[in-house]
Write a protein that holds these residues in place. Structure first.
Motif, PDB file in Angstrom:
ATOM      1  N   UNK A 171      -2.239 109.915  67.669  1.00 37.17           N
ATOM      2  CA  UNK A 171      -2.230 110.999  66.377  1.00 37.17           C
ATOM      3  C   UNK A 171      -3.104 109.994  65.354  1.00 37.17           C
ATOM      4  N   UNK A 172      -4.411 109.689  65.637  1.00 33.14           N
ATOM      5  CA  UNK A 172      -4.933 109.244  64.437  1.00 33.14           C
ATOM      6  C   UNK A 172      -6.443 110.103  64.617  1.00 33.14           C
ATOM      7  N   UNK A 173      -7.176 110.232  63.509  1.00 36.03           N
ATOM      8  CA  UNK A 173      -8.336 111.050  63.277  1.00 36.03           C
ATOM      9  C   UNK A 173      -9.350 110.714  64.510  1.00 36.03           C
ATOM     10  N   UNK A 174      -9.735 111.589  64.963  1.00 36.71           N
ATOM     11  CA  UNK A 174     -10.851 111.594  66.179  1.00 36.71           C
ATOM     12  C   UNK A 174     -10.031 111.661  67.647  1.00 36.71           C
ATOM     13  N   UNK A 180      -3.275  97.997  65.018  1.00 39.67           N
ATOM     14  CA  UNK A 180      -2.768  99.475  64.712  1.00 39.67           C
ATOM     15  C   UNK A 180      -4.257 100.345  64.776  1.00 39.67           C
ATOM     16  N   UNK A 181      -4.154 101.016  65.860  1.00 36.17           N
ATOM     17  CA  UNK A 181      -5.656 101.953  65.939  1.00 36.17           C
ATOM     18  C   UNK A 181      -5.421 102.966  64.866  1.00 36.17           C
ATOM     19  N   UNK A 182      -6.526 102.933  64.120  1.00 35.15           N
ATOM     20  CA  UNK A 182      -6.586 103.841  62.893  1.00 35.15           C
ATOM     21  C   UNK A 182      -7.328 105.318  63.057  1.00 35.15           C
ATOM     22  N   UNK A 183      -8.444 104.851  64.065  1.00 34.56           N
ATOM     23  CA  UNK A 183      -9.533 105.958  64.076  1.00 34.56           C
ATOM     24  C   UNK A 183     -10.270 106.076  65.380  1.00 34.56           C
ATOM     25  N   UNK A 184     -10.488 107.216  66.098  1.00 35.61           N
ATOM     26  CA  UNK A 184     -11.519 107.099  67.168  1.00 35.61           C
ATOM     27  C   UNK A 184     -12.711 107.706  66.452  1.00 35.61           C
ATOM     28  N   UNK A 222     -17.776 106.718  70.544  1.00 35.63           N
ATOM     29  CA  UNK A 222     -18.847 105.679  70.114  1.00 35.63           C
ATOM     30  C   UNK A 222     -17.692 104.381  69.697  1.00 35.63           C
ATOM     31  N   UNK A 223     -16.754 104.537  69.384  1.00 36.53           N
ATOM     32  CA  UNK A 223     -15.995 103.337  69.465  1.00 36.53           C
ATOM     33  C   UNK A 223     -14.617 103.795  68.527  1.00 36.53           C
ATOM     34  N   UNK A 252     -15.157 104.531  75.668  1.00 38.43           N
ATOM     35  CA  UNK A 252     -14.087 105.371  76.179  1.00 38.43           C
ATOM     36  C   UNK A 252     -12.877 104.663  75.724  1.00 38.43           C
ATOM     37  N   UNK A 253     -11.811 105.638  75.452  1.00 38.29           N
ATOM     38  CA  UNK A 253     -10.380 104.972  74.934  1.00 38.29           C
ATOM     39  C   UNK A 253      -9.228 105.821  76.025  1.00 38.29           C
ATOM     40  N   UNK A 254      -8.647 104.792  76.426  1.00 40.86           N
ATOM     41  CA  UNK A 254      -7.646 105.217  77.460  1.00 40.86           C
ATOM     42  C   UNK A 254      -6.194 104.867  76.647  1.00 40.86           C
ATOM     43  N   UNK A 255      -5.559 106.084  76.498  1.00 39.76           N
ATOM     44  CA  UNK A 255      -4.282 106.038  75.778  1.00 39.76           C
ATOM     45  C   UNK A 255      -3.309 106.001  76.841  1.00 39.76           C
ATOM     46  N   UNK A 256      -2.366 104.796  76.602  1.00 37.72           N
ATOM     47  CA  UNK A 256      -1.298 104.459  77.386  1.00 37.72           C
ATOM     48  C   UNK A 256      -0.221 104.076  76.659  1.00 37.72           C
TER      49      UNK A 256
END
Length: 528
Positions: free
Chosen positions: A329-332, A412-416, A424-425, A443-447
């Motif tokens: 639930x972050x932007x992107x 704490x992840x804040x944005x994709x 891209x990051x 790539x971002x793998x959410x777990x």
């Protein structure tokens, strides 16, 4: 290409081929083409009804078609369908060869009557356990209807096309050159998408159904167990499921299902479905529940409204709608879902070969994902919100031994981040210092765990602060006659074996509830 044991098994299957079929190969000079040729020669040698031709002119090389001689029935593979796709190859050979599919006649008729021209392309990976269902569904559709064509493309083998068409998750399906859908799909789901009247026909059919004694909402392990236990009591049992199998369909390896040392999610779901079909259970698949209306008085009928506008009524209900992957639930995240943001390392990992990726989450699933990805991608950055990883120590030791994995805790992840087409990051905040950091990756793998599917129940049954259905020791909810089981409930430890046990318990509790209704209430419920 095939070992002797596999050849023996395949030869036995190919005895079921009725019509002569031809394998038509389009090859180049690469190593993959030589492997494909060896596979096709092995197949051709196993049946007198199979011939092989090497002068195919398909633009994708290496690839091959399986054609029924003298007809326009056929399927195509761009790649070498081994691994999880070997079953797809065997089924394609059998079905093109005239062996009848194990699909309801109603679905077969629906596919055969589809009008229009449909050219499907499915990008898959051989390590993807979700891809075979989609590949097999579209292959069968192309066998049943000559207006439907399908090619299954190994994304790892055709990397240039993957990059050009921005494929970042598998299975990804294109129809007539345009994006159609992503993720696991059944033949029923695809046919319903193409058949404009399917939803209304399904709703009209459901509207004619009499009230059930027990209605199970959800088709995962808990729901399957509940349906079986209810049907064994000889009472009228129905099951409404958005997707039979639920979350288990997306589970790669299962090594803790007692008495079965190892299995895979799709295999377990097939076994569950076969078991449920052994009993008199009215299974209504592809049906999403949208509202629960409690009985007007104890012993009355409970109503479940469906997304297609129809309603089902029952004297008792077992809720087993399971859970889904939790979002960060972050932007992107939403913008780049399946464009670099993904939730299945087994399925999508091969698409990121040699690239930089992040795994969000330091529990068992996150650490397992990082370990798996480390063998494929260039580098893995694992980010954990807590001050330490929460995975089992044996997994952490394995993770620490890998040279291409970095672990960042208190992150704490804040944005994709992305360029409008792909990831891209990402940015994260160091929870100790408050400093913001950027990580360049593809790539971002959410777990980060699961979220219960209970939005449709808010204001009806009592939910926990985490959105789970609160149940007592008998699986009973706060609503009279409504029970619940599985990952959707407050019962701790979200495990398949626990869900099955809870499903059985909830069903037995529902039966006990029914037999204890006063006689006059039973009669009123039947009359209603």
């Amino acid at each position: 290409m095939l070992d002797n044991d596999l050849k023996t098994q395949l030869k036995a299957y190919l005895e079921k081929v009725v019509h002569p079929i031809e394998l038509v190969a389009s090859l180049d000079s690469g190593d993959a083409a030589q492997e494909m040729l060896a596979l096709l020669q092995d197949i051709q040698s196993l049946s007198e009804r199979i011939s092989l031709r090497l002068n195919g002119d398909d633009a994708r090389k290496p690839s091959f078609a399986i054609n029924r001689i003298g007809t326009d029935v056929g399927v195509r593979f761009a790649g070498i369908p081994m691994g999880h796709e070997f079953t797809s190859l065997v089924l394609a050979l059998l079905q093109v060869g005239g062996h009848p599919p194990k699909v309801e006649q109603e679905v077969i008729d629906q596919v055969r009557h589809l009008e229009g021209e449909y050219v499907f392309e499915t990008f898959m990976s051989l390590s993807c356990h979700s891809c075979p269902d989609t590949v097999q569904a579209l292959n069968l559709m192309s066998v049943l209807n000559p207006n439907i064509k399908h090619v299954a493309i190994d994304g790892a083998l055709f990397q240039d096309e993957v990059e050009q068409r921005q494929v970042m998750a598998v299975p990804t399906v294109f129809l007539n050159g345009e994006p159609f859908d992503q993720g696991r799909m059944s033949i029923e789901q695809i046919a319903a998408r193409l058949d404009s009247g399917a939803v209304q026909r399904a709703a009209d059919k459901i509207k004619t159904k009499a009230a059930f004694d027990v209605l199970v909402v959800g088709g995962g392990p808990a729901g399957a167990a509940a349906a079986i236990y209810a049907a064994r009591k000889g009472i009228r049992t129905g099951m409404a499921a958005e997707r039979f199998g639920g979350q288990v369909l997306d589970t790669m390896s299962i090594e803790n299902f007692i008495s079965v040392p190892y299995t895979e999610g799709p295999k377990l779901v097939t076994a569950l479905e076969q078991h449920v079909h052994e009993y008199d259970v009215d299974i209504m698949n592809l049906q999403r529940a949208e509202q629960l209306i409690p009985a007007a008085e104890p012993g009355g009928l409970i109503e479940v409204k469906l997304a297609n506008g129809a309603s089902l009524k029952a004297k008792s209900v077992v809720l087993s709608t399971g859970a889904r992957w939790r979002n960060i639930n972050v932007p992107g995240e939403h913008d780049y879902r399946n464009k670099g943001v993904t939730y299945c390392p087994h399925c999508d990992g091969p698409l990121f070969k040699g690239k930089r990726v992040a795994v969000i989450g330091g529990g068992n699933s996150g650490v397992e994902a990082a370990i798996d990805l480390a063998g494929i991608v260039g580098h893995v950055t694992l980010l954990e919100f807590d001050g330490k990883l929460r995975a089992d120590e044996v997994l952490q030791r394995k993770l620490r031994s890998l040279h291409n994995v970095s672990v960042i805790v208190r992150a704490q992840t804040t944005e994709v981040l992305g360029d409008g087409q792909k990831v891209t990051g990402l940015t994260y905040t160091d929870r100790s210092s408050g400093a913001s950091h950027r990580v360049e990756l593809e790539g971002v793998f959410v777990q980060i765990g699961l979220l219960p599917n209970t939005e449709w129940l808010k204001g009806t049954v009592k939910l926990s602060p985490h959105g789970e259905i609160e149940v007592d020791a008998r699986g009973e909810t706060s609503v009279h006659g409504v029970f619940a089981a599985g990952d959707v409930t407050t019962v701790p430890y979200k495990q398949i074996v626990i869900a099955m046990g809870e499903g059985a318990k909830a069903s037995l509790s529902a039966f006990d509830y029914l037999i204890r209704l006063p006689v006059e209430e039973k009669e009123e419920a039947i009359a209603a």
